[in-house]
Write an enzyme that holds these catalytic residues in place. Structure first.
Site, PDB file in Angstrom:
ATOM      1  NE  ARG A  90      90.138  34.713  93.600  1.00  0.00           N
ATOM      2  CZ  ARG A  90      90.444  33.369  93.173  1.00  0.00           C
ATOM      3  NH1 ARG A  90      90.852  32.381  93.677  1.00  0.00           N
ATOM      4  NH2 ARG A  90      90.324  33.362  91.560  1.00  0.00           N
ATOM      5  CG  ASP A 134      84.875  38.671 117.967  1.00  0.00           C
ATOM      6  OD1 ASP A 134      85.939  39.344 117.822  1.00  0.00           O
ATOM      7  OD2 ASP A 134      83.843  38.992 117.093  1.00  0.00           O
ATOM      8  CE1 TYR A 157      79.239  45.268 114.554  1.00  0.00           C
ATOM      9  CE2 TYR A 157      79.738  43.402 113.167  1.00  0.00           C
ATOM     10  CZ  TYR A 157      79.434  44.614 113.300  1.00  0.00           C
ATOM     11  OH  TYR A 157      79.498  45.398 112.359  1.00  0.00           O
ATOM     12  CE  LYS A 189      85.541  47.565 114.416  1.00  0.00           C
ATOM     13  NZ  LYS A 189      84.767  46.453 114.003  1.00  0.00           N
TER      14      LYS A 189
HETATM   15  C1  LIG Z   1      83.422  42.300 118.155  1.00  0.00           C
HETATM   16  C2  LIG Z   1      83.344  42.346 116.483  1.00  0.00           C
HETATM   17  N1  LIG Z   1      83.478  41.462 115.709  1.00  0.00           N
HETATM   18  C3  LIG Z   1      83.354  41.581 114.442  1.00  0.00           C
HETATM   19  C4  LIG Z   1      83.075  42.737 113.735  1.00  0.00           C
HETATM   20  C5  LIG Z   1      82.915  43.036 112.459  1.00  0.00           C
HETATM   21  O1  LIG Z   1      84.205  43.277 111.895  1.00  0.00           O
HETATM   22  P1  LIG Z   1      84.312  44.234 110.520  1.00  0.00           P
HETATM   23  O2  LIG Z   1      83.443  45.426 110.682  1.00  0.00           O
HETATM   24  O3  LIG Z   1      85.663  44.560 110.472  1.00  0.00           O
HETATM   25  O4  LIG Z   1      83.697  43.385 109.527  1.00  0.00           O
HETATM   26  C6  LIG Z   1      82.854  43.721 114.669  1.00  0.00           C
HETATM   27  C7  LIG Z   1      82.692  45.212 113.944  1.00  0.00           C
HETATM   28  O5  LIG Z   1      82.492  46.231 114.865  1.00  0.00           O
HETATM   29  C8  LIG Z   1      82.994  43.698 116.052  1.00  0.00           C
HETATM   30  O6  LIG Z   1      83.101  44.603 116.876  1.00  0.00           O
END
Ligand SMILES: Cc1ncc(COP(=O)(O)O)c(C=O)c1O
Length: 395
Positions: A46, A170, A98, A195
């Site tokens: 961990r 992000d 998101y 992604k």
């Molecule tokens: C721009 C963005 N940030 C964060 C996330 C969250 O990621 P995760 O689905 O891997 O938890 C997503 C998920 O679609 C996203 O599109």
């Protein structure tokens, strides 16, 4: 080292015990210790695992940061960043983001009396106006999800730092191949590695990259204390995916450009959102801030919610699914999928209506993608007539 070289080598040396070129999957929960305090840098997985360390170092190198931390998902990575806040703090976020980030801000942070103000993503002055004495973080997504607006990272970083506020970006949609937020003044970069970073739709993961040691130590503490870490196999798969990030991103962009142009000329399409199009409101900023425009294209079409179902059922090459950034093309309906957790009035006021579709353009042969879109968008007779009438008027 240049980007493509870092993607293949950063954080990774041939295994010293065997010479194996690929970083091994250290599938272990614990490590033998040679007497009290006699460990070789790892005690318990961990807290740290060599496969994860290779991934963390590689992502940090790609973002031109000092420290990388990998998490079990993008949202776990977000939670790591948000652990910097305490009860009574305030944060500012861009309003096009998101849905899962919105859900954490509204349904989890609010339990600790941490309030979030949302500002129109592209309006730089509004961020400064929203600052309060207790504002601790500004949270940006750029390009935004799903409308692909751009936020001026350099300008917002200048505002944030004048007020002693940390700036989080992000970078999921762009990937470090096209945009380096830390170079533009951001303090913290976030990824859903699910992604583009992993790129093969076979892992859920997240990452945080920072430059400052004290910010690193605070998030690292949370990573170990709360435990939302990726396992060795997921870390290894992600590391393997990263190796082709540069070539994938080039192809995603080439195909996305072709799709954006095709949709712009399609009679059934109302509006196309792609930062590479000169008609995009943030095209100039995109040219300044990014080294490319990415692989995401959103569009609205002439029709209704019922037509969405018809269109997505006709797809043959493109898959109707959540997520993005994989090698295969994925079409998503933000209003009912990724942004379904945002109340309808708020979502629609932000421009996410029922006829908006978001396409993660994959790296299949572009002709197959275009043909698939063309046949899926084929119109129903009454809409057909409508469009023909409009075309006659234009002639
Ligand atoms: C721009 C963005 N940030 C964060 C996330 C969250 O990621 P995760 O689905 O891997 O938890 C997503 C998920 O679609 C996203 O599109």
């Amino acid at each position: 080292m240049k980007f493509s070289t870092k993607a293949i080598h950063a954080g990774q040396e041939p295994d010293p015990s065997t010479g194996a070129i690929m970083t091994p999957i250290f599938q272990t929960s614990t490590y033998a210790q040679n007497g009290l305090g006699g460990h070789k840098g790892y005690e318990y997985s961990r807290s740290g695992n060599p496969t994860r360390t290779a991934l963390e170092d590689c992502i940090a190198a790609l973002e031109n940061g000092q420290y990388g931390m990998a998490f079990a998902s993008g949202l776990a990575a977000e939670q790591g960043i948000l652990s910097l806040l305490k009860t009574g703090d305030h944060m500012i976020a861009c309003d096009d983001l998101y849905g899962g980030s919105y859900r954490i801000f509204e349904r989890i942070l609010s339990r600790y009396q941490i309030e979030t103000s949302y500002v129109p993503a592209a309006n730089v002055q509004d961020y400064e106006k929203a600052i309060r004495p207790n504002t601790k973080l500004i949270w940006l997504e750029t390009p935004t999800n799903p409308l692909l607006r751009l936020v001026d990272i350099r300008a917002i970083a200048e505002i944030a730092h004048r007020h002693n506020i940390l700036l989080v970006v992000d970078n999921t949609f762009s990937s470090p191949y096209f945009q380096l937020p830390l170079e533009l003044g951001a303090d913290i970069v976030l990824h859903s590695t699910t992604k583009y970073i992993n790129g093969h739709s076979d892992v859920v993961g997240g990452a945080v990259v920072v430059k400052d040691q004290s910010v690193y130590e605070a998030i690292k503490f949370y990573q170990n204390a709360a435990g939302g870490i990726p396992g060795p196999f997921d870390s290894w798969l992600t590391l393997r995916g990263i190796k082709t990030l540069a070539v994938r991103m080039k192809q995603h962009q080439e195909n996305a450009f072709a799709v954006a142009r095709f949709l712009s000329d399609h009679p059934r399409v109302e509006k196309v959102y792609y930062p590479g199009l000169p008609s995009h409101p943030d095209h100039e900023l995109a040219k300044r801030q990014m080294s490319g425009f990415g692989g995401m294209v959103s569009f609205t079409f002439k029709g209704s919610l019922e037509d969405v179902d018809q269109i997505v059922r006709r797809l043959k090459v493109i898959t109707f699914a959540e997520s993005l950034g994989g090698i295969e093309s994925l079409l998503c309906h933000p209003a009912s999928m990724t942004h379904g957790s945002i109340p309808r009035e708020i979502r629609e006021a932000r421009g996410v209506d029922d006829t908006l579709l978001r396409l993660s353009v994959g790296i299949e042969d572009v002709e197959d993608i275009l043909n698939d879109l063309d046949q899926a968008l084929a119109t129903r007779p009454e809409i057909d007539q409508d469009i023909q009438e409009q075309q006659l008027v234009h002639k």
